[in-house]
Design a protein around this motif. Structure first.
Motif, PDB file in Angstrom:
ATOM      1  N   PHE A   4       0.267   6.932 -14.951  1.00 61.88           N
ATOM      2  CA  PHE A   4       1.430   6.579 -15.782  1.00 61.88           C
ATOM      3  C   PHE A   4       2.554   6.017 -14.918  1.00 61.88           C
ATOM      4  CE2 PHE A   4       5.482   7.875 -17.802  1.00 61.88           C
ATOM      5  CZ  PHE A   4       5.388   7.083 -18.937  1.00 61.88           C
ATOM      6  N   LEU A   5       2.825   6.645 -13.791  1.00 65.65           N
ATOM      7  CA  LEU A   5       3.862   6.171 -12.874  1.00 65.65           C
ATOM      8  C   LEU A   5       3.489   4.821 -12.275  1.00 65.65           C
ATOM      9  CD1 LEU A   5       4.853   9.476 -11.033  1.00 65.65           C
ATOM     10  CD2 LEU A   5       6.128   8.242 -12.777  1.00 65.65           C
ATOM     11  N   LYS A   6       2.193   4.624 -11.956  1.00 63.33           N
ATOM     12  CA  LYS A   6       1.751   3.330 -11.454  1.00 63.33           C
ATOM     13  C   LYS A   6       1.978   2.242 -12.503  1.00 63.33           C
ATOM     14  CE  LYS A   6      -1.859   4.520  -8.159  1.00 63.33           C
ATOM     15  NZ  LYS A   6      -3.301   4.434  -7.876  1.00 63.33           N
ATOM     16  N   THR A   7       1.669   2.552 -13.745  1.00 66.10           N
ATOM     17  CA  THR A   7       1.846   1.584 -14.825  1.00 66.10           C
ATOM     18  C   THR A   7       3.314   1.207 -14.983  1.00 66.10           C
ATOM     19  OG1 THR A   7      -0.050   2.560 -15.965  1.00 66.10           O
ATOM     20  CG2 THR A   7       1.388   1.138 -17.265  1.00 66.10           C
ATOM     21  N   ILE A   8       4.179   2.212 -14.956  1.00 64.07           N
ATOM     22  CA  ILE A   8       5.620   1.940 -15.083  1.00 64.07           C
ATOM     23  C   ILE A   8       6.105   1.115 -13.900  1.00 64.07           C
ATOM     24  CG2 ILE A   8       7.896   3.038 -15.063  1.00 64.07           C
ATOM     25  CD1 ILE A   8       7.033   4.528 -17.313  1.00 64.07           C
ATOM     26  N   LEU A   9       5.632   1.436 -12.695  1.00 59.60           N
ATOM     27  CA  LEU A   9       6.017   0.688 -11.503  1.00 59.60           C
ATOM     28  C   LEU A   9       5.551  -0.767 -11.593  1.00 59.60           C
ATOM     29  CD1 LEU A   9       7.298   0.761  -8.687  1.00 59.60           C
ATOM     30  CD2 LEU A   9       5.030   1.341  -7.793  1.00 59.60           C
ATOM     31  N   ILE A  10       4.338  -0.993 -12.041  1.00 68.56           N
ATOM     32  CA  ILE A  10       3.816  -2.360 -12.183  1.00 68.56           C
ATOM     33  C   ILE A  10       4.627  -3.131 -13.217  1.00 68.56           C
ATOM     34  CG2 ILE A  10       1.828  -3.697 -12.991  1.00 68.56           C
ATOM     35  CD1 ILE A  10       0.055  -1.550 -11.670  1.00 68.56           C
ATOM     36  N   LEU A  12       7.753  -2.625 -14.118  1.00 66.96           N
ATOM     37  CA  LEU A  12       9.072  -2.902 -13.544  1.00 66.96           C
ATOM     38  C   LEU A  12       9.014  -4.012 -12.502  1.00 66.96           C
ATOM     39  CD1 LEU A  12      10.605   0.677 -13.198  1.00 66.96           C
ATOM     40  CD2 LEU A  12      11.280  -1.136 -14.771  1.00 66.96           C
ATOM     41  N   LEU A  13       7.978  -4.017 -11.660  1.00 70.40           N
ATOM     42  CA  LEU A  13       7.836  -5.075 -10.664  1.00 70.40           C
ATOM     43  C   LEU A  13       7.636  -6.441 -11.328  1.00 70.40           C
ATOM     44  CD1 LEU A  13       5.640  -3.391  -7.909  1.00 70.40           C
ATOM     45  CD2 LEU A  13       8.022  -4.116  -7.733  1.00 70.40           C
ATOM     46  N   ILE A  14       6.823  -6.483 -12.354  1.00 67.35           N
ATOM     47  CA  ILE A  14       6.623  -7.747 -13.077  1.00 67.35           C
ATOM     48  C   ILE A  14       7.924  -8.195 -13.721  1.00 67.35           C
ATOM     49  CG2 ILE A  14       5.463  -8.781 -15.069  1.00 67.35           C
ATOM     50  CD1 ILE A  14       3.002  -7.109 -14.329  1.00 67.35           C
ATOM     51  N   LEU A  18       9.740 -11.630 -12.562  1.00 69.86           N
ATOM     52  CA  LEU A  18       9.978 -12.743 -13.488  1.00 69.86           C
ATOM     53  C   LEU A  18      11.460 -13.060 -13.605  1.00 69.86           C
ATOM     54  CD1 LEU A  18       7.406 -12.019 -16.330  1.00 69.86           C
ATOM     55  CD2 LEU A  18       7.345 -13.849 -14.633  1.00 69.86           C
ATOM     56  N   LYS A  19      12.278 -12.027 -13.613  1.00 69.70           N
ATOM     57  CA  LYS A  19      13.723 -12.238 -13.681  1.00 69.70           C
ATOM     58  C   LYS A  19      14.209 -13.027 -12.465  1.00 69.70           C
ATOM     59  CE  LYS A  19      17.868  -9.475 -14.448  1.00 69.70           C
ATOM     60  NZ  LYS A  19      18.407  -8.126 -14.549  1.00 69.70           N
ATOM     61  N   PHE A  20      13.699 -12.681 -11.299  1.00 70.22           N
ATOM     62  CA  PHE A  20      14.068 -13.385 -10.067  1.00 70.22           C
ATOM     63  C   PHE A  20      13.588 -14.833 -10.092  1.00 70.22           C
ATOM     64  CE2 PHE A  20      13.079 -14.569  -5.639  1.00 70.22           C
ATOM     65  CZ  PHE A  20      14.354 -14.506  -5.114  1.00 70.22           C
ATOM     66  N   LEU A  21      12.347 -15.058 -10.540  1.00 69.98           N
ATOM     67  CA  LEU A  21      11.800 -16.416 -10.613  1.00 69.98           C
ATOM     68  C   LEU A  21      12.569 -17.281 -11.609  1.00 69.98           C
ATOM     69  CD1 LEU A  21       7.958 -15.779 -10.398  1.00 69.98           C
ATOM     70  CD2 LEU A  21       9.450 -16.792  -8.666  1.00 69.98           C
ATOM     71  N   PHE A  22      12.950 -16.712 -12.736  1.00 68.55           N
ATOM     72  CA  PHE A  22      13.728 -17.481 -13.715  1.00 68.55           C
ATOM     73  C   PHE A  22      15.089 -17.865 -13.155  1.00 68.55           C
ATOM     74  CE2 PHE A  22      11.014 -15.685 -17.239  1.00 68.55           C
ATOM     75  CZ  PHE A  22      10.435 -16.900 -17.543  1.00 68.55           C
ATOM     76  N   ARG A  23      15.684 -16.977 -12.376  1.00 62.39           N
ATOM     77  CA  ARG A  23      16.971 -17.319 -11.749  1.00 62.39           C
ATOM     78  C   ARG A  23      16.829 -18.459 -10.757  1.00 62.39           C
ATOM     79  NH1 ARG A  23      21.080 -12.358 -10.779  1.00 62.39           N
ATOM     80  NH2 ARG A  23      21.034 -11.701 -12.930  1.00 62.39           N
ATOM     81  N   LEU A  24      15.724 -18.499 -10.051  1.00 63.49           N
ATOM     82  CA  LEU A  24      15.488 -19.593  -9.115  1.00 63.49           C
ATOM     83  C   LEU A  24      15.168 -20.899  -9.845  1.00 63.49           C
ATOM     84  CD1 LEU A  24      13.358 -17.919  -6.299  1.00 63.49           C
ATOM     85  CD2 LEU A  24      15.757 -18.620  -6.195  1.00 63.49           C
TER      86      LEU A  24
END
Length: 87
Positions: A4-10, A12-14, A18-24
């Motif tokens: 469950f923690l791995k899923t939440i971490l994945i 959040l990372l995605i 994506l937020k970072f890529l959209f800003r670029l």
């Protein structure tokens, strides 16, 4: 519990990736859109101005369509009814 923690971490990372890529990518995308809009405006005004300059001389007046006299009567909404107040 660990999966469950791995899923939440994945997730959040995605999300943050994506937020970072959209800003670029946003400035490049906005530049592309503005260039395309500028080209469309230039094409529109260049074709209209050249066509209008060939048809008329400067200072000439032309009327394409005269409004019909029946248009005023067709726009009436209803008939006026006089009324009296009742107390």
């Amino acid at each position: 519990m660990i999966s469950f923690l791995k899923t939440i971490l994945i997730v959040l990372l995605i999300y943050f990736g994506l937020k970072f890529l959209f800003r670029l990518a946003t400035p490049y995308l906005m530049r592309y859109i503005s260039k395309k809009a500028n080209q469309k405006f230039e094409e529109f005004f260049n074709t209209n101005s050249t066509a209008a300059s060939h048809q008329q001389r400067e200072g000439d007046i032309s009327i394409d369509k005269m409004p019909s006299r029946n248009s005023r009567t067709a726009n009436k909404v209803g008939e006026y009814v006089d009324y009296e107040e009742v107390e």
